[in-house]
Structures are given as structure tokens and as C-alpha cells.
Design a protein around this motif. Structure first.
Motif, short mmCIF file in Angstrom:
data_model
loop_
_atom_site.label_atom_id
_atom_site.label_comp_id
_atom_site.label_asym_id
_atom_site.label_seq_id
_atom_site.Cartn_x
_atom_site.Cartn_y
_atom_site.Cartn_z
N GLU A 117 -41.09 12.48 -9.34
CA GLU A 117 -39.71 12.16 -9.71
C GLU A 117 -39.59 10.95 -10.63
N ASP A 118 -40.59 10.09 -10.62
CA ASP A 118 -40.54 8.93 -11.51
C ASP A 118 -40.63 9.33 -12.99
N ASP A 119 -41.09 10.55 -13.26
CA ASP A 119 -41.22 11.02 -14.64
C ASP A 119 -40.08 11.93 -15.08
N ASN A 120 -39.05 12.07 -14.24
CA ASN A 120 -37.88 12.84 -14.64
C ASN A 120 -37.11 12.10 -15.73
N VAL A 121 -36.34 12.84 -16.51
CA VAL A 121 -35.68 12.27 -17.69
C VAL A 121 -34.16 12.34 -17.51
N VAL A 122 -33.48 11.23 -17.76
CA VAL A 122 -32.02 11.20 -17.70
C VAL A 122 -31.46 11.94 -18.92
N VAL A 123 -30.61 12.93 -18.68
CA VAL A 123 -29.96 13.66 -19.76
C VAL A 123 -28.65 12.97 -20.14
N HIS A 124 -27.82 12.68 -19.13
CA HIS A 124 -26.60 11.90 -19.35
C HIS A 124 -26.07 11.37 -18.03
N GLU A 125 -25.20 10.39 -18.12
CA GLU A 125 -24.51 9.83 -16.97
C GLU A 125 -23.01 10.03 -17.15
N LEU A 310 -13.95 15.41 -8.00
CA LEU A 310 -13.96 14.50 -6.85
C LEU A 310 -14.02 13.03 -7.27
N GLY A 311 -14.13 12.77 -8.57
CA GLY A 311 -14.16 11.40 -9.05
C GLY A 311 -15.42 10.65 -8.69
N LEU A 312 -16.54 11.35 -8.61
CA LEU A 312 -17.81 10.73 -8.22
C LEU A 312 -18.68 10.50 -9.45
N ALA A 313 -19.27 9.33 -9.54
CA ALA A 313 -20.20 9.02 -10.63
C ALA A 313 -21.53 9.72 -10.37
N TYR A 314 -22.13 10.25 -11.44
CA TYR A 314 -23.38 10.99 -11.27
C TYR A 314 -24.16 10.96 -12.57
N ARG A 315 -25.38 11.44 -12.50
CA ARG A 315 -26.19 11.62 -13.70
C ARG A 315 -26.92 12.95 -13.62
N ARG A 316 -27.19 13.51 -14.81
CA ARG A 316 -27.99 14.73 -14.89
C ARG A 316 -29.41 14.36 -15.25
N GLU A 335 -27.57 13.90 -9.67
CA GLU A 335 -27.73 12.82 -8.71
C GLU A 335 -26.44 12.03 -8.65
N VAL A 336 -25.88 11.90 -7.46
CA VAL A 336 -24.61 11.20 -7.27
C VAL A 336 -24.87 9.74 -6.89
N TRP A 337 -23.98 8.86 -7.32
CA TRP A 337 -24.11 7.44 -6.99
C TRP A 337 -23.66 7.20 -5.56
N LEU A 338 -24.52 6.56 -4.76
CA LEU A 338 -24.20 6.17 -3.39
C LEU A 338 -24.15 4.65 -3.31
N PRO A 339 -22.95 4.06 -3.23
CA PRO A 339 -22.84 2.59 -3.23
C PRO A 339 -23.56 1.92 -2.07
N GLY A 340 -23.57 2.56 -0.89
CA GLY A 340 -24.24 1.96 0.25
C GLY A 340 -25.73 1.79 0.04
N GLN A 341 -26.32 2.76 -0.65
CA GLN A 341 -27.75 2.68 -0.96
C GLN A 341 -28.00 2.04 -2.31
N ALA A 342 -26.92 1.89 -3.11
CA ALA A 342 -27.02 1.32 -4.46
C ALA A 342 -28.04 2.08 -5.30
N ARG A 343 -27.95 3.40 -5.22
CA ARG A 343 -28.87 4.24 -5.99
C ARG A 343 -28.28 5.64 -6.13
N TYR A 344 -28.84 6.37 -7.08
CA TYR A 344 -28.46 7.77 -7.25
C TYR A 344 -29.31 8.64 -6.31
N ARG A 345 -28.68 9.67 -5.72
CA ARG A 345 -29.39 10.61 -4.86
C ARG A 345 -29.04 12.04 -5.26
N GLU A 346 -30.01 12.93 -5.16
CA GLU A 346 -29.81 14.33 -5.53
C GLU A 346 -28.70 14.97 -4.71
N ILE A 347 -27.84 15.71 -5.40
CA ILE A 347 -26.76 16.43 -4.72
C ILE A 347 -26.71 17.90 -5.16
#
Length: 423
Positions: A117-125, A310-316, A335-347
């Protein structure tokens, strides 16, 4: 399933595609088995032809009052040899099929090479993560006061099970119904209520068997609990020949899913992220090959539309070869932004499988004006995983006192309720 003809025609390209997935070359091994299978087929056909020829010669010899003893001995020998040859031919063919069934799909040309997963590429946020005037809590701290009951779930079924009650249960149900409404009304998917228990060949068709049996739950009568509605929905077209005009087909279902999480020991043991039983709104598309590229973008955009509403921040993310699933030729993860974890997680994961699953299912279509058939292309994606979306809503809409605001899009599904208050 791979087409052995492609491997025969271009073994170097096949091995190069496997190398992108980090696998050793296999074409020599596969072609050796294939050559043996073809040789046995040829030998069988030749012996059958000779047996028929000798049998006719026996009749002709008798008509001429010649001695047919040698011919009869030859036919007897052929009758003894042919069953052995046919059994060997079947064994070699099954060996080739079994080997091909364990090889993952070949990645498309634009899929990035990588190990994990460290080699995945961000398409957009998309969207802006919320800013809080307090320290954001994780969902497992917010949820219990709203009815996310981890302790009772464990008491009833063991680790990785959760009981939902009250507002948490209502929010969960509202999310599922909202997703179905979005996917059917806005994106044209046909709603389906599929079986949750399926046969071996259905799991084989989408690639769960034989390789991933340990990740599944099996019943005492030999059926399998589905790990995703992709299994049931994609197999709707198994052993079918569709007219080109029927395509694309688009199906969606909201179902319970069951996974043993055999490969996830120690990961996400807290909270509601990784469960043995969870709900998911699944999308499946059946297309012609020339439609599948556009369909992959369309499907992923449909999943993104749920997050936007749903007004959720995410990235592809475009997954690299080392992080991509067995049947996928290309995968986009949301991947949706989770403020409690302060990171994006797959959804959500949205994949095109090209004709890989279709070959396993024998799912074909007949192009307009042609007599022959071709394999369809299949695609699948989640729109979305309900439990993970609930986690995202709890964390992104949390209030200072432990309450959670209800996103505007969900309020009609909760009778107009605007706030979930802790008990």
C-alpha cells in the motif's frame, strides 16, 4: 482464469505482466503442460480414427473371406489403450486448469508497479477535513454512548462482532438505505436481493476459490457465506450468452458480508473497522470489452458521489500491483478521512476484472451481427461499506459533548433527526 492461447501467442508478455505482480515466470511450465495435453488429444483422435478404420477393415476382410485375426487384435489393443489415454488426457487438462485457476489477473498497463500500500498512487483528493476546537475522538470512544455495543457483540459471538442498538442501529440502517437510494435513483443500478449462501462454483467464478478458502466461512452442508455481494451479483450471468444490446447490466445489493479475516490477525482489533460480519452496498457491472474502461470510471464516480453527498473528505488511490486483489486488473480505492485517527482509511474498492471472471463463469455475449460469442467484462465496487461509513460519520460529525450531527443527506432516512445524543 487465463486464456492459454494468449500465453501460447505471447509468453514473454504474460511473464512480464506476472513480474509486475512480483511473480516468477510461469509460461514455460504452463506451455509444457499445454503441449502435453494437446499431444494427448492428437494421439487420442488418431487412435480413434485408426480403431474405426480397422473395424471397417474387419468387415471388409470377412466379406472377402480373408483372415481378420490381426485386425481384430489391433482393435482389441486400441480399445484397451484408449481409456488409459483418455484418462491421462483428462488428468493433464485438469492439471492445466488447476494451475491457471491459481494465477491472479494480469494488471493493465497503467497500474503502477509496487510491493504494498505504500506504493499506491493518489489520483485526487476531494473535500476538506473538518477542523475541531477540541481533540477529535475515535469512533470507539464516541460510539458506545450512541449504541455501538462492542462488549455485548463479543459476548454473543466472540471477537470482531459488534451489537448495534438505539441511535447507532438507526444510523446504520439509514446509511444502507441512503446508499441504495443513491445507487438506484441517481446511477441506474438495479436493486437485487441475492442469496447469502452460495455453491463452490459460484465462489470459483469470482476468484474466491480455490485460493482463498481460509478467508471464508463454510456451512455444514458445503455452502459458503458470501464475503461480498460481488459473488452473487456477478454470477447472475454465469453460463449465459447475452445479446450485446442487453449490456451494460448494472446491479446493486445491500447485504451482510462474512469474512474470517484470516490474513488480518492483529489488525484493527479495536472498534468497528474490521469485522467478521458487516454490511456493504455493492455494485456490479457486466459490460462489453470496449465499455469497461468508461464503466470503471463511472462506477468509481458513483461511489464518490455517496461520499460527496455525505460531506466526507476522501481521496482516490490507484492501487499498485502488490496491493491489488486476485481478480482485479485495475483497482481504485476510496479512502475517507477519519479525524480521530488523523488518517485516511479505505471505505470502497472499485475494480475492473476484464474477462478474468467471465472465463471462470463462462459468461459471454454475442456481438450484434456476429455468429460467434465473446467473453463479457466484469466490474465490482462498494458504494459503500456501511460500517466504515458509520465510523466516518461518527468521527467527522462529532460534537464537543459526545453528540454527533446527522449529515443533511441522511436526515430524511432518520425521520428528520438532526442530532444523535449520547445516552
Amino acid at each position: 482464469m487465463h486464456d492459454i492461447r494468449f500465453i501460447r501467442d505471447d509468453p514473454a508478455a504474460f511473464d512480464a505482466a506476472l513480474a509486475k505482480r512480483g511473480l516468477a515466470p510461469l509460461s514455460d511450465e504452463l506451455l509444457a503442460i499445454d503441449a502435453r495435453a494437446r499431444a494427448l488429444t492428437t494421439e487420442t483422435q488418431e487412435l480413434l480414427a485408426r480403431r474405426n478404420e480397422a473395424s471397417k477393415a474387419i468387415g471388409a476382410a470377412r466379406a472377402r473371406r480373408d483372415d481378420p485375426t490381426d485386425l481384430m487384435a489391433e482393435v482389441a489393443a486400441l480399445k484397451e489403450r484408449l481409456p488409459q489415454l483418455e484418462a491421462e488426457q483428462k488428468r493433464v487438462a485438469e492439471d492445466l486448469s488447476a494451475r491457471l485457476a491459481t494465477i491472479p489477473n494480469l494488471p493493465l498497463a497503467d497500474v503502477p508497479r509496487g510491493a504494498d500500500e505504500d506504493d499506491n498512487v493518489v489520483v485526487h483528493e476531494r473535500g476538506t477535513p473538518p477542523a475541531f476546537a477540541f481533540n477529535a475522538a475515535e469512533h470507539d470512544a464516541i460510539g458506545p454512548a450512541l449504541g455501538l455495543d462492542f462488549d455485548t457483540g463479543v459476548k454473543l459471538a466472540g471477537a470482531r462482532f459488534t451489537l448495534l442498538r438505539g441511535d447507532a442501529a438507526r444510523l446504520h440502517a439509514a446509511l444502507g438505505q441512503f446508499m441504495l437510494a443513491e445507487l438506484t435513483a441517481r446511477h441506474g443500478y438495479e436493486q437485487v436481493v441475492p442469496p447469502l449462501l452460495v455453491r463452490d462454483e459460484v465462489m470459483y467464478g469470482t476468484g474466491q476459490l480455490p485460493k482463498f478458502a481460509d478467508d471464508l466461512f463454510r456451512t455444514t452442508d458445503g455452502r459458503w457465506l458470501i464475503p461480498t455481494a460481488e459473488v452473487s451479483l456477478t454470477n447472475i450471468v454465469r453460463d449465459s450468452i447475452l445479446a450485446e444490446g442487453e449490456l451494460p447490466l448494472r446491479f446493486t445489493a445491500l447485504t451482510a458480508c462474512f469474512r474470517s479475516e484470516a490474513g488480518a490477525a492483529g489488525r484493527d482489533t479495536r472498534g468497528f473497522i474490521r469485522q467478521h460480519q458487516f454490511e456493504k452496498a455493492e455494485m456490479v457491472s457486466i459490460t462489453t470489452p470496449d465499455q469497461s474502461e468508461a464503466e470503471h470510471e463511472r462506477m468509481t464516480a458513483a461511489a464518490e458521489g455517496v461520499l460527496d453527498a455525505l460531506g466526507l473528505a476522501y481521496r482516490r488511490m490507484k492501487l499498485c500491483t502488490g496491493d491489488m486483489g486476485f481478480s482485479a486488473a485495475r483497482t481504485y480505492d476510496l479512502e475517507v478521512w477519519l479525524p480521530g485517527q488523523a488518517r485516511y482509511r479505505e471505505i470502497s474498492s472499485c475494480s475492473t476484472c476484464t474477462d478474468f471472471q467471465a472465463r471462470r463463469m463462462n459468461a459471454r455475449y454475442r456481438p450484434a451481427g456476429e455468429k460467434g460469442t465473446r467473453f463479457v467484462h466484469t466490474l465490482n465496487g462498494s458504494g459503500l461499506a456501511v460500517g466504515r461509513t458509520l465510523v466516518a460519520v461518527l468521527e467527522n460529525y462529532q460534537q464537543a459533548g459526545g453528540a454527533v450531527a446527522v449529515p443533511d443527506a441522511l436526515q430524511p432516512f432518520l425521520g428528520g433527526q438532526t442530532l444523535l445524543s449520547p445516552r
